[in-house]
Design a protein around this motif. Structure first.
Motif, PDB file in Angstrom:
ATOM      1  N   ARG A  64      11.322  -1.133  14.088  1.00 47.60           N
ATOM      2  CA  ARG A  64      10.096  -1.744  14.628  1.00 47.60           C
ATOM      3  C   ARG A  64       8.956  -1.798  13.621  1.00 47.60           C
ATOM      4  NH1 ARG A  64      10.321   1.824  19.484  1.00 47.60           N
ATOM      5  NH2 ARG A  64      12.463   1.845  18.721  1.00 47.60           N
ATOM      6  N   ASP A  65       7.965  -2.632  13.950  1.00 49.45           N
ATOM      7  CA  ASP A  65       6.826  -2.890  13.069  1.00 49.45           C
ATOM      8  C   ASP A  65       5.508  -2.477  13.731  1.00 49.45           C
ATOM      9  OD1 ASP A  65       8.471  -4.129  11.109  1.00 49.45           O
ATOM     10  OD2 ASP A  65       8.449  -5.986  12.261  1.00 49.45           O
ATOM     11  N   GLU A  66       4.444  -2.573  12.930  1.00 50.61           N
ATOM     12  CA  GLU A  66       3.052  -2.507  13.390  1.00 50.61           C
ATOM     13  C   GLU A  66       2.566  -1.108  13.772  1.00 50.61           C
ATOM     14  OE1 GLU A  66       2.072  -5.646  16.151  1.00 50.61           O
ATOM     15  OE2 GLU A  66       3.364  -7.069  15.099  1.00 50.61           O
ATOM     16  N   ILE A  67       3.198  -0.082  13.183  1.00 52.64           N
ATOM     17  CA  ILE A  67       2.614   1.267  13.298  1.00 52.64           C
ATOM     18  C   ILE A  67       2.471   1.880  11.905  1.00 52.64           C
ATOM     19  CG2 ILE A  67       3.022   1.911  15.682  1.00 52.64           C
ATOM     20  CD1 ILE A  67       5.689   3.089  14.913  1.00 52.64           C
ATOM     21  N   GLY A  68       2.214   1.024  10.919  1.00 50.63           N
ATOM     22  CA  GLY A  68       1.905   1.514   9.585  1.00 50.63           C
ATOM     23  C   GLY A  68       2.962   1.199   8.548  1.00 50.63           C
ATOM     24  N   SER A  69       2.558   1.283   7.294  1.00 49.89           N
ATOM     25  CA  SER A  69       3.461   1.004   6.179  1.00 49.89           C
ATOM     26  C   SER A  69       4.563   2.047   6.041  1.00 49.89           C
ATOM     27  CB  SER A  69       2.651   0.929   4.874  1.00 49.89           C
ATOM     28  OG  SER A  69       1.817  -0.213   4.866  1.00 49.89           O
ATOM     29  N   ASP A  70       4.347   3.258   6.565  1.00 47.41           N
ATOM     30  CA  ASP A  70       5.343   4.324   6.439  1.00 47.41           C
ATOM     31  C   ASP A  70       6.324   4.376   7.605  1.00 47.41           C
ATOM     32  OD1 ASP A  70       4.709   5.533   3.945  1.00 47.41           O
ATOM     33  OD2 ASP A  70       2.926   6.439   4.848  1.00 47.41           O
ATOM     34  N   LEU A  71       6.079   3.595   8.656  1.00 42.79           N
ATOM     35  CA  LEU A  71       6.943   3.624   9.836  1.00 42.79           C
ATOM     36  C   LEU A  71       7.338   2.203  10.223  1.00 42.79           C
ATOM     37  CD1 LEU A  71       5.318   6.220  12.299  1.00 42.79           C
ATOM     38  CD2 LEU A  71       7.409   6.493  10.977  1.00 42.79           C
ATOM     39  N   VAL A  72       8.536   2.047  10.725  1.00 42.23           N
ATOM     40  CA  VAL A  72       9.575   3.038  10.906  1.00 42.23           C
ATOM     41  C   VAL A  72      10.657   2.732   9.874  1.00 42.23           C
ATOM     42  CG1 VAL A  72      11.353   3.917  12.500  1.00 42.23           C
ATOM     43  CG2 VAL A  72       9.114   3.262  13.373  1.00 42.23           C
ATOM     44  N   PRO A  73      11.269   3.748   9.215  1.00 38.31           N
ATOM     45  CA  PRO A  73      12.307   3.437   8.244  1.00 38.31           C
ATOM     46  C   PRO A  73      13.470   2.648   8.857  1.00 38.31           C
ATOM     47  CG  PRO A  73      11.622   5.729   8.039  1.00 38.31           C
ATOM     48  CD  PRO A  73      10.982   5.196   9.290  1.00 38.31           C
ATOM     49  N   ASP A  74      13.843   1.561   8.198  1.00 42.29           N
ATOM     50  CA  ASP A  74      15.069   0.862   8.562  1.00 42.29           C
ATOM     51  C   ASP A  74      16.247   1.760   8.207  1.00 42.29           C
ATOM     52  OD1 ASP A  74      13.532  -1.373   9.280  1.00 42.29           O
ATOM     53  OD2 ASP A  74      13.554  -2.128   7.231  1.00 42.29           O
ATOM     54  N   TYR A  75      17.429   1.442   8.759  1.00 42.66           N
ATOM     55  CA  TYR A  75      18.501   2.424   8.580  1.00 42.66           C
ATOM     56  C   TYR A  75      19.905   1.837   8.511  1.00 42.66           C
ATOM     57  CZ  TYR A  75      18.819   2.236  13.789  1.00 42.66           C
ATOM     58  OH  TYR A  75      18.940   1.846  15.104  1.00 42.66           O
TER      59      TYR A  75
END
Length: 457
Positions: free
Chosen positions: A300-311
């Motif tokens: 997901r997006d839009e909770i900061g550049s550090d979140l959430v790591p893709d996997y």
């Protein structure tokens, strides 16, 4: 004497004026919020997860698409060389190797939006503004071109890394993506359905009308790509379907059958949900040692550049991986409405983080012999690259080493140089596959090329 012509008038709607203001604000926002964690801290089996940083306006940091010059190419890792198997393609997204060595290339992009019904993000003013702005943003990133809706065949008969044969293989498809050959039938994952056509080894084009195998969730198609892979005996197919939103903002009814991998009976077309809670799964592969299914997922997006790591994760039958209610197991996303603590408690954490917003799409397990020894056991991953992280991430092909059916070390760069020194995108890697000789094939949609990466001579 000719009368001077009056310039044509252009209607500007009030919401478009607001959208322009928002677009400017987004560019400013892209200069504000930034990653605080070093990239290596957000990769691996136990990534460091920052606190959510939800800003009023999401971070936008787009690499403007410029494409390659006629002779330029990405940079291979030491011990490797790269050649352009083909240039001048039309938004090549996915690649598939046929048994005789021919390479199929899906030239594709997002299908047109449906004419009526629900819209992405809703029908309100802010949704219209957001969609308009995101259209402009994605256009800058090279994602706004119409879909060619075709598959092209490439044949490199002498093994020099350059395709001597380039032939339109199929046309009139619906945003085709994944492909899988089972016996003498070629299965194609369109944006709205899994279809099949008869195939004879060596043929360079197919004119037969596709036969429907099973419909796939479509509509808004917030995430439109659908991939397909067959199991070892060809009795089952596995199809990825991404979510219809970032975090369920289009309503849970719009997510029916999405954010999931489906298992499809090859003969009957009957399907069942194999795994769910996977926001946007794309590439898939079978571990050659454990025979487990693995996939890469855009989180997901839009909770900061550090979140959430893709996997990168193995996929367990019947498992739930959290989306939209949680991520990395039971970490609840407070933005989602309604909340569902019961489902969040069931969520399985993925096996291996690839970093925040790297946008992993392609996945191919390696095999010994085709590449240098350090790439003999593991997976190659095409990272399409971020649009909402500062600094940018992804825009490269990496290799994750495996030992005993599990990732065993940090990602290793395989193909880089897709961004210029001033961070413009010459290319963006997408699908990856191994050719018949074990070299790595990479689709590059912004660069309109297919690259072949092999041992340096």
């Amino acid at each position: 004497m000719n009368e001077p012509q009056q310039a044509p008038t252009r209607t500007v709607f009030p919401w478009q004026t607001t959208a322009l203001a928002l677009a400017a604000a987004l560019l400013v926002a892209g200069c504000g919020e930034a990653a605080k964690l070093a990239p290596e801290l957000t990769t691996g089996p136990r990534p460091q997860l920052a606190e959510p940083n939800k800003t009023l306006i999401p971070t936008v940091n787009v690499a403007t698409a410029v494409g390659w010059t006629d002779t330029a190419s990405p940079t291979p890792a030491e011990g490797l060389q790269v050649t352009a198997l083909a240039r001048g393609l039309d938004h090549p997204r996915w690649v598939y190797t046929l048994p005789n060595g021919d390479i199929l290339v899906a030239e594709s992009n997002k299908p047109p939006k449906p004419g009526g019904g629900a819209t992405d993000g809703g029908d309100g003013l802010m949704a219209k503004i957001r969609n308009w702005v995101m259209g402009k943003v994605m256009g800058r990133a090279g994602a706004g071109v119409p879909s060619a809706n075709r598959i092209t065949l490439l044949r490199d008969a002498n093994g020099d890394g350059l395709a001597e044969v380039r032939q339109v293989f199929m046309t009139n498809l619906m945003s085709p993506y994944g492909m899988a050959l089972v016996g003498n039938e070629l299965f194609i994952a369109n944006a709205d359905a899994l279809v099949k056509v008869p195939y004879t080894e060596g043929q360079t084009s197919i004119s037969a009308n596709p036969t429907l195998v099973t419909p796939l969730p479509a509509g808004i198609n917030h995430h439109w790509t659908k991939n397909v892979i067959a199991n070892a005996d060809g009795s089952k197919l596995y199809v990825t379907v991404g979510s219809n939103s970032n975090i369920g903002e289009n309503g849970l009814a719009a997510e029916e059958g999405r954010a999931a991998i489906w298992e499809v009976d090859t003969k009957t077309g009957e399907k069942r949900l194999f795994a769910s809670g996977l926001r946007n799964p794309n590439g898939m592969g079978w571990d050659p040692d454990t025979k487990a299914l693995w996939t890469v997922v855009n989180e997901r997006d839009e909770i900061g550049s550090d979140l959430v790591p893709d996997y990168l994760t193995s996929v367990k039958d019947g498992a739930f991986y959290g989306w939209p209610w949680s991520y990395y197991g039971g970490i609840v996303d407070a933005r989602v409405t309604p909340q569902n603590p019961e489902m969040a408690a069931k969520a399985i954490a993925p096996d291996y983080a690839l970093g925040s917003h790297v946008a992993p799409l392609g996945l191919a397990f390696s095999r010994a012999g085709g590449m240098p020894e350090q790439f003999a056991s593991g997976v190659f991953i095409g990272e399409h690259g971020s649009w909402n992280r500062k600094p940018k991430s992804g825009y490269k092909v990496v290799f994750v080493p495996f030992i005993g059916g599990k990732p065993s070390g940090p990602p290793v760069d395989v193909l880089t140089g897709f961004l210029t020194a001033d961070e413009k995108a010459q290319g963006r890697p997408v699908g990856v596959a191994l050719d018949k000789g074990g070299a790595l094939i990479v689709a590059d949609d912004v660069g309109n090329a297919v690259w072949r990466v092999s041992k340096a001579r």
